[in-house]
Design a protein around this motif. Structure first.
Motif: not given
Length: 435
Positions: A391-393, A398-404, A429-431
């Motif tokens: 969780a949170g990984e 780096d620098g790229m927002a998570p995508q869906a 989301g619990k990064r």
């Protein structure tokens, strides 16, 4: 050679396609991507140095012709083996003949037709002799050599892909056939129909024209009506390059996508009845299973692959029933293009984005130096985490927002996949800190 000699009579009795087989490279029609100026096979002919190769392409596109011309160009002994009829005994005889030729200062080309039909042991029998340079190996196959030719043999041969003859090349061949037979001309409509029937196969075109002229002796012009009357059931009712062909494929695909098994089955039978190669239909069914059903029913792809495999084993007409069964299954399966859309979205993203480096914690570290540089440091092994989820990984650069990118639909198995994905994205989301 006297006209009444046995050899001359045999030559005259040979099928038209054999009689018109090119005697020189410049007589070859088509395959400009291989034989044009500066192209691979043209360079090979001009170099004076033959190399082992696999000629991969559909029937009647010149694989055997090119092998024979290569032997002629290099003044080499030409030994032909049919993998359908031959075996290890034929390979041994070819080796013996090649050894004898080598002693006499002659090169040898060993041509294996339908090489994919040889098993692994038979293909392996060529390896030491190709390696030693005893002979140049040329294999011809209609099947993908990546799957049908041993990796060891494939690594020692260059693969050249031959294409189906286009309409322009087929028209040239038809003109040559008419001149050779002094046969009847065809109206433009009849010629187009006959070329479509031949489906890029030069041998089929010429031999069919020869049959046609034999049936219509004394006729100066053959129109479309005479063509249909003479060839009857042989004549395909589809113009492979025309609108009707592609419109019918489209109708089948859309009927499956629209979950109408009756309409899908109707268009499938129309295609088969019209002479479409069932192998082409199987490729389209596999595409439908991935594009329109996807993970809503992962069994659909397996069904399509099994149907394709079964057809290869049974052929026509027995294998067509399996394809019909697959058509019905795909039409009835829950539909999802979520994987298809996700794939397209990622391709579009990557195309416009920069080449981002892989984060250090996701890199492999097989050496001490790489470990010292921080490779793999901080990586959390998911199986050691609760529920096998770190969780949170962060697995993005780096620098790229998570995508869906992937958005499952609420149908079939993707209902469950969507629920699971929602949970995982909540955890993601619990990064927090990386342990």
């Amino acid at each position: 050679m006297p006209r009444d000699s046995a050899a001359a009579k045999a030559a005259l009795a040979a099928p038209l396609a054999e009689r018109l087989r090119p005697k020189a490279l410049d007589e070859v029609v088509g395959q400009d991507h291989l034989l044009g100026a500066g192209q691979p096979l043209r360079v090979a002919f001009e170099s004076g140095q033959p190399h082992s190769m696999i000629l991969w392409g559909p029937p009647g596109v010149g694989k055997t012709t090119l092998a024979r011309l290569m032997a002629q160009a290099f003044e080499a002994q030409f030994l032909s083996i049919s993998a359908v009829l031959g075996g290890v005994k034929d390979i041994r005889e070819a080796v013996d003949k090649a050894v004898l030729a080598q002693r006499n200062g002659l090169r040898t080309i060993v041509f294996v037709d339908e090489v994919h039909r040889f098993n692994k042991a038979q293909q392996d029998a060529f390896l030491p002799h190709v390696e030693s340079g005893l002979f140049t190996f040329i294999g011809a196959t209609t099947e993908n050599p990546s799957f049908e030719v041993n990796a060891a043999l494939l690594s020692r041969a260059t693969v050249h892909v031959l294409r189906s003859m286009d309409d322009e090349a087929m028209a040239q061949l038809l003109a040559r056939g008419q001149e050779a037979l002094q046969g009847a001309a065809l109206t433009p409509e009849a010629a187009t129909r006959l070329i479509a029937y031949a489906d890029g196969d030069a041998r089929r075109l010429l031999n069919t024209y020869e049959t046609l002229t034999g049936m219509l002796k004394g006729r100066a012009l053959i129109d479309e009506a005479a063509l249909e009357k003479s060839l009857g059931e042989q004549l395909r009712r589809y113009d492979k390059g025309g609108d009707q062909f592609y419109d019918t494929i489209s109708a089948l695909h859309k009927s499956v996508r629209g979950s109408d098994p009756d309409a899908a089955l109707y268009w499938f039978v129309r295609m088969v009845d019209g002479g479409v190669d069932p192998r082409y239909i199987t490729r389209r069914l596999i595409r439908m299973a991935s594009e329109d059903i996807g993970l809503a029913d992962p069994r659909a792809l397996r069904m399509a692959l099994d149907a394709a495999d079964t057809y290869e084993r049974l052929g026509t007409p027995e294998g067509e029933l399996t394809l019909a069964q697959c058509v019905i299954y795909l039409a009835m399966a829950p539909k999802s293009n979520a994987a298809y859309n996700a794939y397209k979205a990622v391709r579009a993203w990557v195309k416009q984005d920069t080449t981002r480096p892989v984060p250090l914690h996701l890199r492999n570290a097989p050496t001490k130096l790489m470990k010292d540089l921080g490779f793999s440091k901080g990586y959390r092994y998911a199986h050691d985490e609760p529920d096998a989820v770190a969780a949170g990984e962060n697995y993005f650069p780096d620098g790229m927002a998570p995508q869906a990118f992937y958005q499952p639909v609420s149908r079939g198995l993707e209902i469950k996949i969507g629920e699971r994905l929602m949970q995982l994205r909540e955890l993601a989301g619990k990064r927090g800190t990386k342990g």
